[in-house]
Every structure is written in C-alpha cells, then in structure tokens.
Design a protein around this motif. Structure first.
Motif, PDB file in Angstrom:
ATOM      1  N   TYR A  82       0.840  -1.187   0.000  1.00  0.00           N
ATOM      2  CA  TYR A  82       0.000   0.000   0.000  1.00  0.00           C
ATOM      3  C   TYR A  82       0.881   1.245   0.000  1.00  0.00           C
ATOM      4  O   TYR A  82       1.965   1.261   0.587  1.00  0.00           O
ATOM      5  CB  TYR A  82      -0.917   0.011   1.222  1.00  0.00           C
ATOM      6  N   GLU A 102       2.087  -5.813   3.062  1.00  0.00           N
ATOM      7  CA  GLU A 102       0.951  -6.404   3.755  1.00  0.00           C
ATOM      8  C   GLU A 102       1.393  -6.860   5.147  1.00  0.00           C
ATOM      9  O   GLU A 102       2.459  -7.462   5.321  1.00  0.00           O
ATOM     10  CB  GLU A 102       0.413  -7.596   2.948  1.00  0.00           C
ATOM     11  N   ASN A 103       0.584  -6.502   6.151  1.00  0.00           N
ATOM     12  CA  ASN A 103       0.848  -6.849   7.551  1.00  0.00           C
ATOM     13  C   ASN A 103       2.088  -6.165   8.127  1.00  0.00           C
ATOM     14  O   ASN A 103       2.586  -6.570   9.175  1.00  0.00           O
ATOM     15  CB  ASN A 103       0.962  -8.367   7.742  1.00  0.00           C
ATOM     16  N   ARG A 149      -7.914   2.902   5.267  1.00  0.00           N
ATOM     17  CA  ARG A 149      -8.357   1.883   6.227  1.00  0.00           C
ATOM     18  C   ARG A 149      -7.124   1.242   6.877  1.00  0.00           C
ATOM     19  O   ARG A 149      -6.103   1.040   6.214  1.00  0.00           O
ATOM     20  CB  ARG A 149      -9.196   0.814   5.531  1.00  0.00           C
ATOM     21  N   TYR A 150      -7.262   0.904   8.138  1.00  0.00           N
ATOM     22  CA  TYR A 150      -6.118   0.354   8.857  1.00  0.00           C
ATOM     23  C   TYR A 150      -6.600  -0.392  10.093  1.00  0.00           C
ATOM     24  O   TYR A 150      -7.763  -0.289  10.514  1.00  0.00           O
ATOM     25  CB  TYR A 150      -5.165   1.488   9.275  1.00  0.00           C
ATOM     26  N   ASP A 151      -5.673  -1.118  10.690  1.00  0.00           N
ATOM     27  CA  ASP A 151      -5.938  -1.865  11.919  1.00  0.00           C
ATOM     28  C   ASP A 151      -4.890  -1.464  12.949  1.00  0.00           C
ATOM     29  O   ASP A 151      -3.698  -1.457  12.660  1.00  0.00           O
ATOM     30  CB  ASP A 151      -5.872  -3.370  11.627  1.00  0.00           C
ATOM     31  N   ASN A 176      -4.752  -1.286   5.573  1.00  0.00           N
ATOM     32  CA  ASN A 176      -5.525  -2.193   4.726  1.00  0.00           C
ATOM     33  C   ASN A 176      -5.869  -1.539   3.399  1.00  0.00           C
ATOM     34  O   ASN A 176      -6.650  -2.095   2.617  1.00  0.00           O
ATOM     35  CB  ASN A 176      -6.818  -2.614   5.446  1.00  0.00           C
ATOM     36  N   SER A 177      -5.308  -0.351   3.156  1.00  0.00           N
ATOM     37  CA  SER A 177      -5.515   0.379   1.905  1.00  0.00           C
ATOM     38  C   SER A 177      -4.438   1.457   1.836  1.00  0.00           C
ATOM     39  O   SER A 177      -3.638   1.620   2.769  1.00  0.00           O
ATOM     40  CB  SER A 177      -6.906   1.025   1.872  1.00  0.00           C
ATOM     41  N   CYS A 235      -3.110   5.097   2.371  1.00  0.00           N
ATOM     42  CA  CYS A 235      -3.457   5.999   3.464  1.00  0.00           C
ATOM     43  C   CYS A 235      -2.739   7.337   3.320  1.00  0.00           C
ATOM     44  O   CYS A 235      -1.671   7.415   2.706  1.00  0.00           O
ATOM     45  CB  CYS A 235      -3.095   5.393   4.820  1.00  0.00           C
TER      46      CYS A 235
END
Length: 341
Positions: A3, A21-22, A56-58, A86-87, A89
C-alpha cells in the motif's frame, strides 16, 4: 500486496512510502529511511502518534489507552508503531520533515512543450528523465527551478499523480522570470529540476458534496483532482465554478466538458468579471454560488485563486453565516523578477 502511504509533514513536505501487507507503518518508514517519531515502539508511550486523514487500517488492541485514548481513536489519531494499513493511506505527521531526517524528492525532467493558451496562461508539459513518475496527492504542487539559476517557482500539477508526463497550468506574469523563459526561450529537450511534492491543498476522500472554486490558473489543481475522480464511483455531487477576468482568459473548457461527460456526478460553470463579456454568467465567483451547492453547510469547499478572491470567498461565507464541514484553500501570488519588481 503493498500500500502507498503519503506522509504529510508540518513544513508542507510530502513523502510517499510503500507499506507491505501486515507491515506496521513505523517499520515501513524506517525501512525507507524516514525516521518517524518513536520511543517505545510497543504502543505504550504515544510518541509516534499521528493523524490518519484517509484510508483503512488496523491498530490491534495491544496499545495502552494512555498512549491513545478512545476519543483520539475516534478522531483518526493513530500510533504508527501499531498501525497496519488495509488500503492506501494519508497520514499527517506533527513534525517537520527535517526532524524526521527526510525531505522533498528531487526530479529531473525535459520540456516537451510550453504553449501559450492565452495571453494570461501557459501550459507546460514535461517528461521525467530521472523517475518513472512523481507520486503526489491531487492538488499538490512542486517547485520548478529556473534554468541557469537557483530561483524556483511553485506550480500545482494539472496532471494525474504517478505519471511520467507532467503538466502545469501557469499564469503568464508580465516580467516574470519563469513566464519570460517559457514564452521566449523554452525549447523541447530543455532540462528542468523539480523538488517536491508539497502542500496541504489536496483532494480528500469524497464523503459529501464538493464545491470547487477556481480563479484563473487556480484551475490547475482541480484538473488534477478531476483526473483522479475519473476512476472513482462518486456518490456525491461535485460542482466547479471557474472564474476569470475576461473571455480570452478561459482555458481548458474542452477538457472540463470531457470530465463532465465522463464523471456523472460532476458539473461546472464559468463566470467572467468583465461586464462586456459574452459569457452567460457575469461577475465574481461569489455571485454564482447557489444555496444548493452549499447544502446547508454539509459540503467540502476547495478554493484556489489569487489572494483577493480567497478573501472574497471567506467574507462571503461569513456574511451568509455559512460554516462548511471542511474548507480547504490555497492562494497564489505572482512572482516577478527583482530587476522589474
């Protein structure tokens, strides 16, 4: 999957990093030599706190409330040491780029064409020679260095982010050094240095109607924004009011018409201040802002134009007791050479 994360620093500099990712944003930044603020890196101290403007994020649940309160979480504050995107940003960093041991990127490009669209506007097209593209947020600007000089001028992109070919809509300033170069000296193949991107004026996520207000070559950043909106599924109306002084100052109307045909939710109008104009709408931009476009304040307003226009719009909104949900503006002033200023 990776991302793209835009890091906007307090001094106006933007840096773009790739986050795997992650992977946590803080780790990705350090991997790419951007030293975001940190201390514990465990979600305990809050030193790495930033604001996520979009995406989006965690954040997981391993950080302490002393580091990030529930209200801060609701307001979009993040701990970059815990943030996993997650996208794509956009993150605002509450420090200067120098404090994070980074700065603007430098690019080299060749002149493809410098064309006078009117006696008040020049379109400059460049092709990058040092990179495959310039990452920027639609609406941002870059500093272009004058040939054989240390002087630079700031111009907003009118092209799509990430492309190898760049375009700029530039005001033709009498006695302006860049204007004189572009109108009398520039030739294909000339090499120019660019530094950036910069600026806090850029298109945010469209979550409500948008009113765009452009004055003269202040149209440039909106052209870039509309390029970006071409590929999105808009759920809200976007209207542009484009104001100029004289009929001959209107440029890029065919491109605006193409955008209107390709973007179902987009519309535009043109107004001219000259009383002798043949335009349907005469007067200033503020004369043609309709109540429906303000949407009782539930609107995002983007404004780019000369300082008097910006002040006039601010005064208009105050006089109508209108407080838009978001109001983003950028004012530009012409720069002339010291010899003639």
């Amino acid at each position: 999957m990776a991302y793209t994360i835009a890091l906007n620093f307090e001094d106006g500099v933007s840096r773009f990093i790739e986050c795997n990712e992650n992977e946590k944003v803080l780790d990705a930044a350090y991997r790419q030599q951007v030293n975001l603020p940190m201390d514990c890196s465990d979600g305990v101290c809050g030193t790495c706190k930033c604001h996520c403007e979009s995406g989006r994020y965690d954040l997981g649940d391993e950080y302490l409330e002393e580091a990030l309160s529930e209200q801060e979480f609701e307001d979009g504050q993040v701990l970059t040491c815990q943030m996993i995107p997650n996208s794509d940003c956009v993150i605002s960093v509450p420090l200067s780029s120098q404090m994070c041991k980074t700065g603007s990127e430098t690019y080299t490009a060749q002149v493809v064409r410098a064309e006078s669209l009117s006696d008040s506007a020049i379109e400059l097209n460049l092709e990058l020679t040092s990179h495959l593209g310039v990452p920027f947020l639609s609406g941002q600007y870059v500093n272009i260095q004058l040939p054989n000089s240390q002087d630079t001028r700031a111009y907003s992109f009118s092209s799509m982010p990430g492309e190898k070919t760049l375009s700029f809509l530039i005001r033709n300033v009498p006695n302006g050094r860049m204007s004189q170069y572009l109108t009398t000296q520039a030739k294909p193949g000339d090499v120019l240095n660019l530094t950036g991107p910069q600026g806090s004026f850029y298109l945010r996520e469209v979550t409500r109607p948008i009113l765009m207000l452009a004055g003269g070559t202040g149209l440039a950043p909106f052209l870039s924004m509309l390029h970006q909106l071409q590929g999105s599924e808009l759920k809200h109306q976007v209207h542009l009011i484009y104001g100029v002084s004289r009929d001959v100052d209107t440029v890029k109307l065919a491109q605006l018409e193409a955008f209107a045909a390709q973007i179902p939710q987009f519309s535009f109008s043109v107004c001219v201040t000259d009383p002798a104009s043949s335009a349907e709408l005469k007067g200033y931009v503020t004369d043609h802002i309709e109540p429906g476009q303000i949407n009782d304040g539930e609107v995002d307003i983007y404004l780019c134009g000369p300082p008097p226009m910006v002040e006039a719009v601010i005064t208009f909104l105050k006089s109508k007791s209108i407080t838009p949900r978001n109001f983003y503006y950028e004012k530009f002033a012409p720069q002339v050479s010291k010899e003639t200023a």
